[in-house]
Design a protein around this motif. Sequence first.
Motif, mmCIF file in Angstrom:
data_model
loop_
_atom_site.group_PDB
_atom_site.id
_atom_site.type_symbol
_atom_site.label_atom_id
_atom_site.label_comp_id
_atom_site.label_asym_id
_atom_site.label_seq_id
_atom_site.Cartn_x
_atom_site.Cartn_y
_atom_site.Cartn_z
ATOM 1 N N SER A 47 13.604 -11.610 12.940
ATOM 2 C CA SER A 47 14.689 -10.644 12.968
ATOM 3 C C SER A 47 14.326 -9.576 12.119
ATOM 4 N N ARG A 48 14.898 -8.494 12.192
ATOM 5 C CA ARG A 48 14.746 -7.109 11.678
ATOM 6 C C ARG A 48 15.117 -7.446 10.169
ATOM 7 N N SER A 49 16.232 -8.055 9.942
ATOM 8 C CA SER A 49 16.618 -8.360 8.470
ATOM 9 C C SER A 49 15.574 -9.243 7.700
ATOM 10 N N LYS A 50 14.713 -10.140 8.315
ATOM 11 C CA LYS A 50 13.946 -11.132 7.665
ATOM 12 C C LYS A 50 12.588 -10.221 7.423
ATOM 13 N N ALA A 51 12.476 -9.283 8.372
ATOM 14 C CA ALA A 51 11.040 -8.279 8.088
ATOM 15 C C ALA A 51 11.450 -7.222 7.198
ATOM 16 N N GLU A 52 12.723 -6.797 7.061
ATOM 17 C CA GLU A 52 13.219 -5.968 5.871
ATOM 18 C C GLU A 52 12.987 -6.659 4.603
ATOM 19 N N GLU A 82 10.233 -6.967 -0.515
ATOM 20 C CA GLU A 82 9.486 -8.050 -1.587
ATOM 21 C C GLU A 82 7.945 -7.129 -1.771
ATOM 22 N N VAL A 83 7.363 -6.781 -0.542
ATOM 23 C CA VAL A 83 6.030 -6.276 -0.912
ATOM 24 C C VAL A 83 6.095 -4.949 -1.511
ATOM 25 N N HIS A 84 7.072 -4.206 -1.296
ATOM 26 C CA HIS A 84 7.234 -2.966 -2.066
ATOM 27 C C HIS A 84 7.604 -3.262 -3.348
ATOM 28 N N THR A 85 8.408 -4.156 -3.879
ATOM 29 C CA THR A 85 8.757 -4.409 -5.298
ATOM 30 C C THR A 85 7.939 -5.362 -6.093
ATOM 31 N N ARG A 86 7.279 -6.385 -5.410
ATOM 32 C CA ARG A 86 6.274 -7.379 -6.022
ATOM 33 C C ARG A 86 4.926 -7.118 -5.970
ATOM 34 N N ASP A 115 9.669 1.535 7.975
ATOM 35 C CA ASP A 115 9.862 1.043 9.271
ATOM 36 C C ASP A 115 8.501 0.860 10.005
ATOM 37 N N GLU A 116 7.431 1.289 9.647
ATOM 38 C CA GLU A 116 6.083 0.968 10.116
ATOM 39 C C GLU A 116 5.766 -0.697 9.853
ATOM 40 N N VAL A 117 5.992 -0.907 8.540
ATOM 41 C CA VAL A 117 5.791 -2.148 8.028
ATOM 42 C C VAL A 117 6.843 -3.232 8.579
ATOM 43 N N ILE A 118 7.676 -2.966 8.763
ATOM 44 C CA ILE A 118 8.873 -3.783 9.448
ATOM 45 C C ILE A 118 8.486 -3.980 10.741
ATOM 46 N N ASP A 119 8.435 -3.040 11.534
ATOM 47 C CA ASP A 119 8.211 -3.190 12.782
ATOM 48 C C ASP A 119 6.818 -4.113 13.124
ATOM 49 N N GLN A 120 5.810 -3.714 12.206
ATOM 50 C CA GLN A 120 4.710 -4.781 12.444
ATOM 51 C C GLN A 120 4.957 -6.183 12.070
ATOM 52 N N ILE A 121 5.689 -6.211 11.088
ATOM 53 C CA ILE A 121 6.061 -7.816 10.880
ATOM 54 C C ILE A 121 6.879 -8.412 11.888
ATOM 55 N N ILE A 122 7.875 -7.740 12.350
ATOM 56 C CA ILE A 122 8.533 -8.244 13.648
ATOM 57 C C ILE A 122 7.495 -8.519 14.797
ATOM 58 N N LYS A 123 6.702 -7.707 15.033
ATOM 59 C CA LYS A 123 5.723 -8.240 16.082
ATOM 60 C C LYS A 123 4.741 -9.250 15.841
ATOM 61 N N ALA A 124 4.407 -9.555 14.463
ATOM 62 C CA ALA A 124 3.440 -10.326 14.015
ATOM 63 C C ALA A 124 4.063 -11.947 13.860
ATOM 64 N N ILE A 125 5.394 -11.987 13.332
ATOM 65 C CA ILE A 125 5.936 -13.190 13.239
ATOM 66 C C ILE A 125 7.085 -13.487 14.092
ATOM 67 N N ARG A 126 7.370 -12.405 14.837
ATOM 68 C CA ARG A 126 8.689 -12.789 15.877
ATOM 69 C C ARG A 126 9.812 -13.158 15.246
ATOM 70 N N ASP A 135 0.803 -1.183 0.316
ATOM 71 C CA ASP A 135 0.050 -0.106 -0.090
ATOM 72 C C ASP A 135 0.784 1.149 -0.019
ATOM 73 N N GLU A 136 0.076 2.354 -0.221
ATOM 74 C CA GLU A 136 1.107 3.549 -0.297
ATOM 75 C C GLU A 136 0.823 4.510 1.035
ATOM 76 N N GLU A 137 0.412 3.790 1.952
ATOM 77 C CA GLU A 137 -0.062 4.513 3.226
ATOM 78 C C GLU A 137 1.130 4.290 4.361
ATOM 79 N N HIS A 138 1.775 3.394 4.247
ATOM 80 C CA HIS A 138 2.765 2.842 5.502
ATOM 81 C C HIS A 138 4.253 3.078 5.103
ATOM 82 N N SER A 139 4.905 3.467 6.094
ATOM 83 C CA SER A 139 6.425 3.824 5.892
ATOM 84 C C SER A 139 7.073 2.363 5.977
#
Length: 105
Positions: A59-64, A69-73, A46-57, A40-44
Amino acid sequence: MHSQMMTMWTASDSTPETKQREQLTGTDQLDAYRVVLFNDEEHSFDEVIDQIIKAIRCSRSKAERHTWEVHTRGRSIVFAGTMAECIRVSSILEEIALKTEIQTS
């Protein structure tokens, strides 16, 4: 000693928990579901990375990697598991209005 082991094995084999596990068959017991996160074009980032970390527990690198992938694909499979686990992950991602979908594998 041998007869005690046999008795213990027989007794544990017929517990209600074992019988219930045998009755629970089907796709919900397998990693047959997955959570797809959409761009989506609404979240930064960092917001997405932090939420992925929270949701699937993870590492930061995996969330990045998922975020990139979400951004490019346009989407990324961020989690696979049982339906209950996928609902939990999806609801955490959606806390900040990220767009998700639970699919069958």
